[in-house]
Design an enzyme around this catalytic site. Structure first.
Site, PDB file in Angstrom:
ATOM      1  N   ASP A   3       0.791  -1.098   0.134  1.00 20.37           N
ATOM      2  CA  ASP A   3       0.137  -0.053  -0.188  1.00 20.37           C
ATOM      3  C   ASP A   3       0.977   1.341   0.037  1.00 20.37           C
ATOM      4  OD1 ASP A   3      -2.320   1.377  -0.108  1.00 20.37           O
ATOM      5  OD2 ASP A   3      -2.881   1.184   2.006  1.00 20.37           O
ATOM      6  N   LYS A  29       1.833   4.604  -1.210  1.00 22.53           N
ATOM      7  CA  LYS A  29       1.378   5.830  -1.593  1.00 22.53           C
ATOM      8  C   LYS A  29       1.706   6.981  -0.748  1.00 22.53           C
ATOM      9  CE  LYS A  29      -3.060   5.013   0.739  1.00 22.53           C
ATOM     10  NZ  LYS A  29      -4.587   4.680   0.451  1.00 22.53           N
ATOM     11  N   ASN A  36       0.812   7.369   3.039  1.00 19.58           N
ATOM     12  CA  ASN A  36       1.132   6.598   4.014  1.00 19.58           C
ATOM     13  C   ASN A  36       2.906   6.780   3.948  1.00 19.58           C
ATOM     14  OD1 ASN A  36      -1.116   5.212   4.328  1.00 19.58           O
ATOM     15  ND2 ASN A  36      -0.544   3.512   2.986  1.00 19.58           N
ATOM     16  N   ASP A  69       1.339   3.007   8.551  1.00 18.05           N
ATOM     17  CA  ASP A  69       0.208   2.158   8.115  1.00 18.05           C
ATOM     18  C   ASP A  69       0.724   0.919   7.464  1.00 18.05           C
ATOM     19  OD1 ASP A  69      -2.007   1.042   7.572  1.00 18.05           O
ATOM     20  OD2 ASP A  69      -2.779   3.111   6.452  1.00 18.05           O
ATOM     21  N   THR A  97      -4.421   0.227  -3.307  1.00 17.70           N
ATOM     22  CA  THR A  97      -4.814   1.438  -3.931  1.00 17.70           C
ATOM     23  C   THR A  97      -4.871   1.139  -5.672  1.00 17.70           C
ATOM     24  OG1 THR A  97      -4.403   2.556  -1.991  1.00 17.70           O
ATOM     25  CG2 THR A  97      -4.927   3.936  -3.925  1.00 17.70           C
TER      26      THR A  97
END
Length: 437
Positions: free
Chosen positions: A232, A234, A237, A250, A269
């Site tokens: 994840d 991105k 985060n 996260d 995502t």
């Protein structure tokens, strides 16, 4: 003859066990024959009393140390067992979240609410004993159980505890639980999200991207070597500290995955998801490097590359499919074939990428390679690219390169009239304050 020999031995032992005190004879409680005849595995106290004081004081069943270690290391349910009975809503979160009561009221003062997540909210708190600010994540057990996310939350806690000591990864200071909530205390990171920096300046200078990308790559490479896939990556985060160094947060979608192993879970995502993940093919750690390529493209150009699956393409396909079901004539089929849009290849760079330097474009092309085996997928390969020619990664790991200073120089070059107060990543206007999710 053999029987007489045994009888003589027993008589000799019996004689040794008989002593005189005050003219009375008694039998020793710890005679050899008595002990041999009571080899039941109980403690010495049980020989005389008939009941083991040690076993009576143990609230759990007696097992060998090897059996206990094997069961607790391999079976999470065994690891959740406690010496005394606890409620089910507390035991299911053990041992990752110890049971503690009234810790917030005693040790922390709530300053403000930072953000809200799926299972709770993040608070900015002050620890009274240290007079230091922390980020406190509060999760509601009822929501976690209803969403069947108990295993996910415990996995996140285990991974963060294992990798949180890294210089570019935000670690949890402590965690505990009460009857209704879970609490996670993390270091407060004041610089906000990397997303806010991208939104404010749209395009970041290559010198700044070079440092930020190197720090993120070092953290990702550390996770992969530790047997963790992040899944994840991105800008939401990635937080920035007071000197704009990155802090990865996260780990809700992270998973233990050894080097060379594969998984098939569809998560992440959409805009940052690798093609092999979208296609439900077995994928490995190279999926994180695709996400890093998307993030790098956005930092350099302010735009996304062509995602693995575009929502507009899906809607067009559904529209064409429904039209073909209503009218199957050859004429309409040919018209539909002519009107079908030609979609660019996943990972295709936006038009604004033509203004980038050749090393920067070459790096993006290698990171956004659709074939995982051909894709740039290790820190060593990144160090050997032309984009990092003459760059010292050891200075990055030691935090000798300041992203904040590079950003200030860029702002002064582009906007000479900007005051010094604005040349600080702490003063960037954010939609949400710094958070640890």
């Amino acid at each position: 003859m053999g029987n007489s020999h045994h009888k003589s031995v027993e008589n000799r032992n019996q004689k040794h066990s008989v002593h005189a005190r005050d003219g009375q004879a008694y039998t020793s409680q710890f005679s050899l024959s008595h002990f041999v005849g009571n080899l039941s595995g109980r403690s010495f106290a049980s020989v005389t009393s008939g009941q083991s004081v040690y076993s009576a004081s143990r609230p759990w069943s007696r097992v060998s140390r090897r059996r206990w270690n094997d069961s607790t290391l391999k079976n999470p349910l065994e690891a959740s067992k406690t010496a005394w009975p606890v409620a089910h809503k507390e035991s299911i979160f053990l041992p990752e979240f110890p049971i503690t009561t009234d810790l917030i009221q005693k040790d922390f003062e709530i300053i403000a609410s930072i953000a809200k997540g799926a299972f709770g909210e993040v608070l900015k708190v002050n620890k009274l004993s240290e007079n230091k600010e922390y980020a406190l994540k509060v999760l509601h057990k009822a929501q976690i159980v209803s969403e069947n996310a108990v295993r996910q939350v415990k996995e996140e806690a285990r991974i963060q505890a294992a990798v949180g000591h890294h210089i570019f990864i935000a670690g949890a200071v402590s965690r505990w639980q009460t009857k209704k909530r879970l609490y996670i205390v993390s270091e407060y990171i004041p610089g906000g999200e990397l997303l806010a920096l991208i939104d404010k300046y749209s395009k970041l200078p290559e010198e700044l991207v070079k440092i930020l990308l190197a720090e993120i790559a070092v953290a990702i490479d550390f996770l992969h070597n530790a047997g963790v896939i992040y899944r994840d990556l991105k800008p939401e985060n990635i937080l920035l500290d007071s000197d704009c160094h990155v802090q990865l947060v996260d780990f809700g979608l992270s998973k233990w995955l050894s080097v060379g192993a594969r998984t098939t879970t569809l998560c992440g995502t959409l805009k940052y998801m690798a093609p092999e993940v979208m296609q439900r093919d077995p994928y490995g750690h190279s999926a994180d490097w695709w996400s890093l390529g998307v993030l790098t493209c956005r930092m350099l150009t302010g735009e996304f590359p062509t995602p693995a699956v575009r929502m507009s393409a899906i809607r067009d396909e559904e529209r064409l499919t429904s039209a073909s079901l209503t009218d199957r004539s050859d004429t309409n089929d040919s018209v539909m074939q002519q009107s079908t849009p030609i979609l660019p290849k996943p990972g295709a760079l936006p038009d604004s990428a033509t203004k980038l330097s050749k090393p920067a474009r070459a790096l993006l092309i290698r990171l956004l390679e659709t074939e995982p085996k051909v894709r740039l997928r290790s820190l060593r390969q990144l160090q050997q690219t032309a984009f990092y020619l003459g760059f010292n990664f050891e200075h990055v790991k030691a935090k000798k390169l300041s992203p904040k200073r590079v950003l200030e120089n860029h702002i002064q070059t582009m906007r000479p009239a900007v005051s010094n107060e604005e040349n600080n990543c702490e003063f960037i206007e954010f939609d949400q304050e710094a958070m640890v999710l």
